[in-house]
Scaffold this motif. Structure first.
Motif, mmCIF file in Angstrom:
data_model
loop_
_atom_site.group_PDB
_atom_site.id
_atom_site.type_symbol
_atom_site.label_atom_id
_atom_site.label_comp_id
_atom_site.label_asym_id
_atom_site.label_seq_id
_atom_site.Cartn_x
_atom_site.Cartn_y
_atom_site.Cartn_z
ATOM 1 N N GLY D 40 66.247 32.678 6.388
ATOM 2 C CA GLY D 40 67.255 31.665 6.644
ATOM 3 C C GLY D 40 66.761 30.242 6.478
ATOM 4 N N CYS D 41 65.527 30.074 5.998
ATOM 5 C CA CYS D 41 64.991 28.714 5.897
ATOM 6 C C CYS D 41 65.475 27.999 4.643
ATOM 7 C CB CYS D 41 63.471 28.735 5.928
ATOM 8 S SG CYS D 41 62.778 29.539 4.478
ATOM 9 N N GLY D 42 66.109 28.735 3.723
ATOM 10 C CA GLY D 42 66.668 28.049 2.560
ATOM 11 C C GLY D 42 65.983 28.359 1.242
ATOM 12 N N LYS D 43 65.102 29.332 1.216
ATOM 13 C CA LYS D 43 64.389 29.652 -0.026
ATOM 14 C C LYS D 43 65.363 30.047 -1.136
ATOM 15 C CE LYS D 43 62.274 33.110 1.985
ATOM 16 N NZ LYS D 43 62.864 33.080 3.330
ATOM 17 N N SER D 44 66.210 31.023 -0.820
ATOM 18 C CA SER D 44 67.145 31.483 -1.847
ATOM 19 C C SER D 44 68.065 30.347 -2.269
ATOM 20 C CB SER D 44 68.013 32.623 -1.311
ATOM 21 O OG SER D 44 67.225 33.714 -0.969
ATOM 22 N N THR D 45 68.509 29.587 -1.298
ATOM 23 C CA THR D 45 69.407 28.490 -1.604
ATOM 24 C C THR D 45 68.783 27.523 -2.601
ATOM 25 O OG1 THR D 45 70.343 28.693 0.596
ATOM 26 C CG2 THR D 45 70.750 26.637 -0.562
ATOM 27 N N LEU D 46 67.543 27.148 -2.351
ATOM 28 C CA LEU D 46 66.879 26.218 -3.260
ATOM 29 C C LEU D 46 66.726 26.850 -4.644
ATOM 30 C CD1 LEU D 46 65.463 23.618 -3.943
ATOM 31 C CD2 LEU D 46 63.338 24.557 -3.021
ATOM 32 N N LEU D 47 66.316 28.113 -4.655
ATOM 33 C CA LEU D 47 66.109 28.779 -5.936
ATOM 34 C C LEU D 47 67.402 28.748 -6.758
ATOM 35 C CD1 LEU D 47 63.638 30.386 -7.068
ATOM 36 C CD2 LEU D 47 64.973 32.452 -6.631
ATOM 37 N N ARG D 48 68.503 28.984 -6.070
ATOM 38 C CA ARG D 48 69.769 29.076 -6.790
ATOM 39 C C ARG D 48 70.287 27.713 -7.245
ATOM 40 N NH1 ARG D 48 72.774 33.933 -5.581
ATOM 41 N NH2 ARG D 48 74.656 32.674 -5.549
ATOM 42 N N ASP D 214 50.233 30.531 -8.241
ATOM 43 C CA ASP D 214 49.295 29.423 -8.394
ATOM 44 C C ASP D 214 49.499 28.399 -7.285
ATOM 45 O OD1 ASP D 214 48.317 30.513 -10.836
ATOM 46 O OD2 ASP D 214 50.138 29.765 -11.807
ATOM 47 N N THR D 215 50.801 28.042 -7.093
ATOM 48 C CA THR D 215 51.070 27.130 -5.990
ATOM 49 C C THR D 215 52.092 27.784 -5.079
ATOM 50 O OG1 THR D 215 52.957 25.968 -6.926
ATOM 51 C CG2 THR D 215 50.776 25.157 -7.554
ATOM 52 N N THR D 216 52.121 27.357 -3.832
ATOM 53 C CA THR D 216 53.039 27.925 -2.860
ATOM 54 C C THR D 216 53.729 26.798 -2.108
ATOM 55 O OG1 THR D 216 51.680 29.909 -2.550
ATOM 56 C CG2 THR D 216 53.214 29.356 -0.776
ATOM 57 N N ALA D 217 55.039 26.997 -1.863
ATOM 58 C CA ALA D 217 55.769 26.029 -1.048
ATOM 59 C C ALA D 217 56.237 26.734 0.213
ATOM 60 C CB ALA D 217 56.969 25.475 -1.822
ATOM 61 N N PHE D 218 56.022 26.080 1.342
ATOM 62 C CA PHE D 218 56.432 26.678 2.608
ATOM 63 C C PHE D 218 57.636 25.931 3.160
ATOM 64 C CE2 PHE D 218 55.971 26.406 7.324
ATOM 65 C CZ PHE D 218 56.481 27.681 7.602
ATOM 66 N N PHE D 219 58.669 26.682 3.518
ATOM 67 C CA PHE D 219 59.910 26.087 4.006
ATOM 68 C C PHE D 219 60.167 26.472 5.452
ATOM 69 C CE2 PHE D 219 60.253 26.391 -0.494
ATOM 70 C CZ PHE D 219 60.914 25.251 -0.890
ATOM 71 N N LEU D 220 60.845 25.582 6.157
ATOM 72 C CA LEU D 220 61.225 25.864 7.530
ATOM 73 C C LEU D 220 62.529 25.119 7.814
ATOM 74 C CD1 LEU D 220 60.054 27.390 9.943
ATOM 75 C CD2 LEU D 220 58.940 25.269 10.659
ATOM 76 N N ASN D 221 63.530 25.861 8.224
ATOM 77 C CA ASN D 221 64.815 25.244 8.584
ATOM 78 C C ASN D 221 65.324 24.252 7.535
ATOM 79 O OD1 ASN D 221 64.797 26.643 10.961
ATOM 80 N ND2 ASN D 221 63.718 25.003 12.049
ATOM 81 N N GLY D 222 65.195 24.619 6.276
ATOM 82 C CA GLY D 222 65.768 23.774 5.239
ATOM 83 C C GLY D 222 64.878 22.631 4.796
ATOM 84 N N VAL D 223 63.682 22.543 5.361
ATOM 85 C CA VAL D 223 62.760 21.465 4.991
ATOM 86 C C VAL D 223 61.571 22.071 4.268
ATOM 87 C CG1 VAL D 223 61.204 19.698 5.893
ATOM 88 C CG2 VAL D 223 63.449 20.074 6.959
ATOM 89 N N MET D 224 61.116 21.414 3.194
ATOM 90 C CA MET D 224 59.896 21.887 2.572
ATOM 91 C C MET D 224 58.732 21.269 3.335
ATOM 92 S SD MET D 224 58.742 21.918 -1.378
ATOM 93 C CE MET D 224 57.823 20.401 -1.467
#
Ligand SMILES: Nc1ncnc2c1ncn2[C@@H]1O[C@H](COP(=O)(O)OP(=O)(O)OP(=O)(O)O)[C@@H](O)[C@H]1O
Ligand SMILES: Nc1ncnc2c1ncn2[C@@H]1O[C@H](COP(=O)(O)OP(=O)(O)OP(=O)(O)O)[C@@H](O)[C@H]1O
Ligand SMILES: [Mg+2]
Ligand SMILES: [Mg+2]
Ligand SMILES: O=P([O-])([O-])[O-]
Lengths: 269, 286, 300, 251, 251
Positions: D40-48, D214-224
């Protein structure tokens, strides 16, 4: 095969050289006149293979309306077109005379009624057969719709002035349906033209006179009406040929009486 | 243990209703078929009607039934399916969509005699066509339209969104998605729906009596759009008042049986198999 | 490869045009479909209201008088309106208990083989043309009513209601069955877990919970019944009077339209047919609105 | 390396609810980027948002910009269809069309105008090989794709995507519905594809992110919260919240 | 303590698939038993055999026996309705009827023949008090039960059940849909009810099992791996698989 045939039809209308008639006529209206028109149409079509004639009932009113509106070529009617058709260019062709009869279900024991009694029965004033000498049985009137020529004719012939048919009568939309209903419903009475009467129903004597062609010619049987076929304006070629055929000596003498109608010239009204 | 007894009684009662419903249907079918099937000779089914004599057939009426049905579908399918697709795939949630949906429902609720009145005035009188197959089919199309819209929308909605996403994510246009994925997937459902519409249209009389007329062309089959085209249902209505032919009753019985058989065939041959396919497709995609 | 790219580019601009064109075709279809009903209402309404241009036909007379005699300038259509509702009401009275019972049976009681038999059977009911129902009414129920009520011709609201009841049975049944079947299983489980019998569960939990859906079915059936013309016309007797008994002839709006169809366009009688159509339309439309209200309440 | 995708100040709302806050992200060409974070942190949302798949949801509102190859894909004259051809997507649940395997793969090329059977045959074979499905599928190309196992279906979906030769692959938890062996195959596949494609993958599985990206982004509650080299993020995260998450303290 | 329920050699099939294998279980009167195990292991299925709730699923086939108070409930002359009155059930998701709170509680007594308003009033009040819902509900007894919060609804369902005075309470994850505070209330409730009722509770939450139950049964793939005193099972399980599960190595 069909395509070719219709092509031929078109060709024949386009080229006046060919004598053969072709085209389509539609007629609707009076169910009283229907037997005659259908029979004539069948004979006419046998003579002219390029002609199609569609005939439908629905009542004289329907015929008049549809011919006036151009929905059909010929409108059949038991009665003359009324005031509402003035100025619509309808042309009248009187083709035959139709005798009318009163009929009942076979379980009615009364054989003979007077014209006055008939009028009272049809207006609902008399509602039981015992009042006219029959058994204790309720009278069920089976009648026709407002658009029916038969209805208009019987009203003018039998009903007291300013009186109309009983309103709670069963109403059927054509003579055929009326006949079936009289056949089915006990204690019922109805009216129709003689060509429809068969042995499944019972014909009433009127004022002691039995219906028969002889009694018509002798003037004893008073119920009959002139049958009309209307066209809008002068009829087109095919319609004219068809109407001419009905009026022809051949048809009037050979066929009309066989159909229980009366040739138009035989009675001078 | 009064409650248990009541429960048993109630259960028995519901079974009774179940059998009553089946009973009424079988009785009707038996009544119509047993009276009518004996009349169903080839001469009757394919023969021409008689005007005065006994022994006429209903061939042209049978043909007209299907011809008018096919034409009415031809007129209504594009618009019905088009509007259904729009509602399922394009419509946003706004007043316009609501309006389209409401007016489709309203159209679905119009009594057919009102269509008949409307069509008779429009085609028969105003356009001066008289009683024609064309006018009948066009008016009948109005009856089909709303059902087609609803069926299309419903079956399209039943297609899982994942198919849409998959197609769009490959760079397809919306129309390509609809044509190549959605319509093929929902085809069984569509076919079932169209059969439903067809069954209703075949049985319709009120509309056609006043637009296509109550007589048939002398030529059979007559593809002429401007010929009058009495159908089987209309014939059944008309023959009842047509006591001229002495065998009117047998013709009515035979016609009724033929109508029922046509409906049965339509159901057995198209609706049942496509419903089966539909169920299978639903099972697979879930 | 370069050539391939080009064709792809060309194709893509074309398919985009196709896409846009199809979109507009769909929008067009939707607009067209929704315009029809307004066309019909406008046309029928406009023509119908012309009835009152005739000084003989008053609004009050039309809606409150039962005296219908156009030849005498009497245009009281109240009898037909009453007749329509009467026949429809009787039909519902006959059909609803059987339909709802059948729905309960199919949704909750019938074993699956029985359901497999009943479902196509119910569909078949819908498929039977209304004229066939009319014929059955004419051949079976009219004589039957005439026998049941001696002295009455048998044509009337009785046979009409019976025929209509059978005609609307499948509609009411399948919508009600849907409503029952889609109830959450948990309701049923909750009731059983309290030691309720099946009948108690059906009567006290399932039927009340499915009431809005069942109501929708009933209203749909009502719409069908009130609008049916040909089948009713064959059995009702078509007398323009209020019925005096179940087997006594009378008329309803639809049959009156059929009967007077023979009048000339533009005359008062003919206009009044459009007015009757308008009434039918308005009744149907209000039924739709009621269904929507019921549905909205169900969602809430 | 060139920058392939750049997200700038992206806010996204579902109706009233904001699901993404001020996202800034840069993805270099030819790399694999992993999105991780709790449900629910927004990963799919950002991807889309990256191929405008969110257009399908009417309530979505977006501000900020997303540049692909330097062009704002939310610009007025963007061709969405073209964008999606370039930026392809693989979904969490395999979603083959209910057609044959062949038709599934040929679907994309066909809608992009390739008609000739010969060309299509070549593409189908190449794509299936790339997706490591050729051996399993070559004898049943005309059978329904729905008959494949879940893992095979997912590889089919990847093959179907490769057939339209996108530049960027977006993968939303592509292995979450798969068994370990299928998962392994898909992971290997990403490694092979990486040379030719830019890949962004959403995953719930931190081991997976560590293994393949190679790189990773960590998301929490809609914030990267953090974006950086995968090695560094997992061993030495710069944000306390990242650390809490990867050590399993929540999520 | 008396034995309330005894399950012997129970096999259960959903159509072709066996879901329970040879279950033997004994539940003493007046105790709380917890069923734990990974998703799909058959906990709910077993629970539902105890009041024949599985009868509702046509495909279910059962062999073996279940004795309640020494009588086989799958015997020919069992009265299922009576059984279910004695062995009541609370479900995972609260399922109040769409009626008023009062009618919900009164439903059970009414179907069992209690009609007098006075009697019903007493029962409703007592049940709501037992379920710790009286204070929150007393002013809105005639309002729809659907207006209650999830936690309140679940307590309403418990109250509804208590109103028919069952002997055994079966609870299938009664708190999984609830917030922590509601969960606590329901847990406290079980402790109070334990004196009068025999309770079996299915839970995903091992802490919950440990907190409230006397004995715990651990299930895996349809097999009851271990059943024993809760304290012992959590601190010193006798089966390796149980240990793996409770230490979080799988599941
Ligand atoms: N279609 C939608 N309408 C409204 N809200 C949505 C929609 N899709 C997602 N959301 C909300 O947006 C937020 C982010 O959702 P998103 O699916 O992006 O999360 P996620 O990180 O992918 O989670 P997961 O790991 O569970 O897939 C969530 O709060 C979710 O409820
Ligand atoms: N109605 C059903 N029809 C067929 N199979 C079922 C049905 N209900 C459950 N099963 C199967 O039986 C097995 C046990 O299911 P059950 O619901 O008892 O598990 P559970 O332990 O309660 O799991 P959870 O913790 O997820 O509720 C599972 O494999 C499930 O798929
Ligand atoms: Mg996600
Ligand atoms: Mg469970
Ligand atoms: O002959 P009619 O049908 O008009 O009575």
């Amino acid at each position: 095969g069909q395509k070719e045939e219709s092509k031929n039809n078109n060709g024949s209308t386009d080229t006046p050289k060919q004598e053969e008639l072709s085209g389509k006529i539609t007629a609707s209206g009076s169910s009283a006149l229907l037997p005659l028109v259908k029979h004539a149409a069948a004979q006419f079509q046998d003579k002219h293979s390029g002609v199609t004639i569609d005939v439908a009932a629905g009542g004289s009113g329907t015929g008049l309306k549809q011919v006036a509106e151009g929905a059909v070529d010929i409108g059949n009617s038991d009665v003359e077109a009324g005031k509402e058709y003035e100025g619509k260019g309808l042309v009248d062709h009187q083709v035959a005379i139709a005798p009318f009869v009163l009929v009942t279900n076979k379980d009615v024991t009364v054989e003979d009624i007077t014209s006055e009694q008939a009028g009272k029965i049809l207006t609902g004033e008399i509602s039981n057969w015992k009042e006219v000498g029959g058994k204790d049985q309720k009278i069920t009137i089976i009648g026709r719709a407002e658009s029916s020529g038969s209805r208009k004719y019987i009203k003018s012939a039998l009903l007291p002035k300013d009186k109309d048919f009983a309103k709670d009568a069963v109403v059927q939309d054509s003579t055929g349906a009326l006949k079936t209903s009289v056949e089915q419903t006990s204690g019922s009475i109805g009216y129709m033209d003689a060509p429809y009467a068969d042995d499944k129903i019972k014909l009433l004597k009127l004022d002691g006179v039995e219906y028969s062609p002889e009694n018509i010619f002798s003037g004893k049987w008073k119920l009959y009406s002139v049958e009309h076929m209307y066209t809008k304006g002068e009829p087109n070629k095919v319609s004219k040929a068809f109407l001419d055929y009905i009026m022809s000596e051949e048809f009037q003498t050979k066929e009309v009486e066989g159909l229980k109608f009366i040739p138009i010239n035989k009675l001078k009204k | 243990m009064k409650t248990k007894l009541t429960d048993k009684l109630a259960t028995g009662f519901f079974w009774l209703i179940g059998f009553l419903i089946l009973g009424i249907l079988s009785w009707f079918l038996w009544y119509i078929l047993s009276a009518g099937v004996p009349h169903l000779t080839l001469d009757f089914i394919f023969g021409k009607p008689e005007e005065v004599k006994a022994g006429g057939g209903v061939g042209p009426m049978l043909f007209n039934s299907f011809y008018i049905l096919a034409l009415s579908l031809l007129f209504s399918l594009p618009f019905g399916i088009g509007a259904g697709i729009w509602l399922a795939e394009y419509a946003k949630k706004n007043w316009f969509t609501d309006l389209v949906r409401l007016s489709t429902e309203m159209l679905a609720s119009v009594p057919s005699i009102v269509f008949g009145l409307f069509g008779s005035l429009l085609f028969v009188t105003w356009m001066g066509l008289g009683f024609t197959i064309l006018g009948g089919a066009l008016t009948l199309a109005l009856l089909n339209l709303p059902v087609l819209v609803r069926v299309t929308e419903e079956t399209l909605r039943a297609v899982p969104d994942s198919y849409r996403e998959a197609s769009l994510a490959l760079g397809s246009t919306k129309w390509q998605m609809i044509r190549k994925v959605l319509i093929p997937t929902s085809l069984p459902g569509l076919v079932t729906g169209i059969t439903l519409v067809a069954g209703r249209a075949l049985g319709e009389s009120a509309i056609l009596i006043f637009t296509a007329g109550v007589s048939v062309s002398r030529f059979a089959p007559d593809f002429n759009l401007f010929a009058s085209g009495e159908t089987l249902s209309v014939h059944l209505w008309y023959i009842r008042s047509e006591a001229l032919v002495p065998d009117a009753m047998s013709i009515a019985e035979g016609t009724a049986a033929l109508l029922i058989i046509v409906v049965l065939i339509l159901n057995l041959l198209i609706a049942l198999p496509s419903r089966y396919l539909q169920r299978k497709a639903a099972g697979k995609s879930s | 490869m370069a050539a391939g790219k080009e064709t792809v580019g060309g194709a893509s601009s074309m398919r985009r045009r196709t896409d846009r064109m199809m979109h507009w075709l769909f929008v067009g279809s939707a607009i067209f479909v929704s315009l029809i009903i307004f066309g019909i209402i406008l046309f029928v309404g406009n023509q119908g209201l012309k009835t009152f241009a005739d000084p003989d036909a008053g609004v009050a007379e039309f809606f409150f008088s039962t005296n219908w005699a156009p030849s005498e300038g009497e245009y009281g259509a109240a009898g037909f309106i009453i007749g329509s509702f009467l026949v429809t009401g009787l039909a519902l009275l006959l059909a609803v208990p059987i339909a709802v019972g059948g729905a309960v049976f199919m949704a909750k009681i019938a074993p699956s083989w029985m359901r497999e038999i009943m479902r196509p059977a119910v569909d078949l009911f819908v498929g039977i043309p209304s004229v066939v129902y009319g014929l059955i009414g004419l051949l079976i129920f009219v004589p039957w009513f005439s026998k049941m009520f001696p002295g009455e011709p048998g044509f009337g609201v009785g046979p009409a209601a019976v025929i209509l009841a059978i005609m609307i049975l499948p509609t009411v049944l399948s919508v009600s069955e849907d409503a029952l079947r889609t109830l959450p299983r948990s309701l049923e489980e909750a009731s059983y877990a309290l030691g309720a019998t099946r009948w108690q569960t059906i009567r006290k939990v399932l039927l009340p919970a499915a009431t809005p859906g069942i109501l929708t079915g009933v209203i749909l059936g009502m719409g069908r019944a009130i609008g049916e013309a040909m089948a009713v016309q064959m059995v009702i007797g078509n007398a323009p009077v209020l019925p005096k008994g179940l087997g006594e002839p009378t008329s309803v709006l639809t049959t009156q339209i059929v009967k007077e169809m023979a009048s000339i366009f533009g005359t008062t009688v003919n206009n009044s047919l459009f007015l009757m159509s308008l009434i039918l339309l308005l009744v149907s439309l209000s039924l739709i609105l009621i269904i929507r209200l019921v549905a909205r309440r169900r969602e809430a | 390396m060139n920058e392939k995708i750049r997200v700038q100040g992206l806010d996204l709302y579902y109706g009233e609810n904001q699901a993404l806050y001020e996202i800034d992200l840069s993805v270099p060409e030819g790399s694999i980027t992993a999105f991780i974070g709790p449900s629910g942190c927004g990963k799919s949302t950002l991807l889309r948002t990256l191929n405008r798949m969110n257009d399908l949801i009417p309530s979505v509102k977006i501000t900020g910009s997303v540049l692909v190859d330097g062009e704002n894909i939310y610009g007025a004259e963007t061709d969405v269809v073209h964008l999606r051809k370039n930026v392809g997507m693989v979904f969490q649940r395999p979603n083959p069309f209910p057609m044959s395997i062949y038709d599934n793969i040929a679907y994309g090329p066909r809608i992009h105008g390739i008609r000739r059977k010969k060309d299509l045959d070549v593409i189908v074979e190449r794509s299936l090989k790339q997706a490591a499905l050729w051996d399993e599928a070559k004898d049943r190309l005309n059978k329904s794709a729905l008959g494949l196992s879940g893992g095979q279906q997912q590889r089919l979906c990847i093959a179907r995507l490769l057939a339209v030769e996108p530049k960027v692959l977006l993968m939303d938890e592509p292995t979450s519905a798969l068994d370990p062996i299928s998962t392994l195959k898909v992971e290997e596949l990403t490694q092979e594809l990486k040379e030719k494609y830019t890949i962004i993958i959403v995953t719930h599985n931190m081991q997976q992110a560590a293994r393949i990206s190679d790189t990773t982004a960590f998301f929490l509650n809609g914030v990267m919260v953090e974006h950086g080299e995968t090695d560094k993020l997992f061993t030495n995260p710069s944000d306390k919240r990242t650390e809490d998450y990867i050590t399993g303290r929540f999520g």
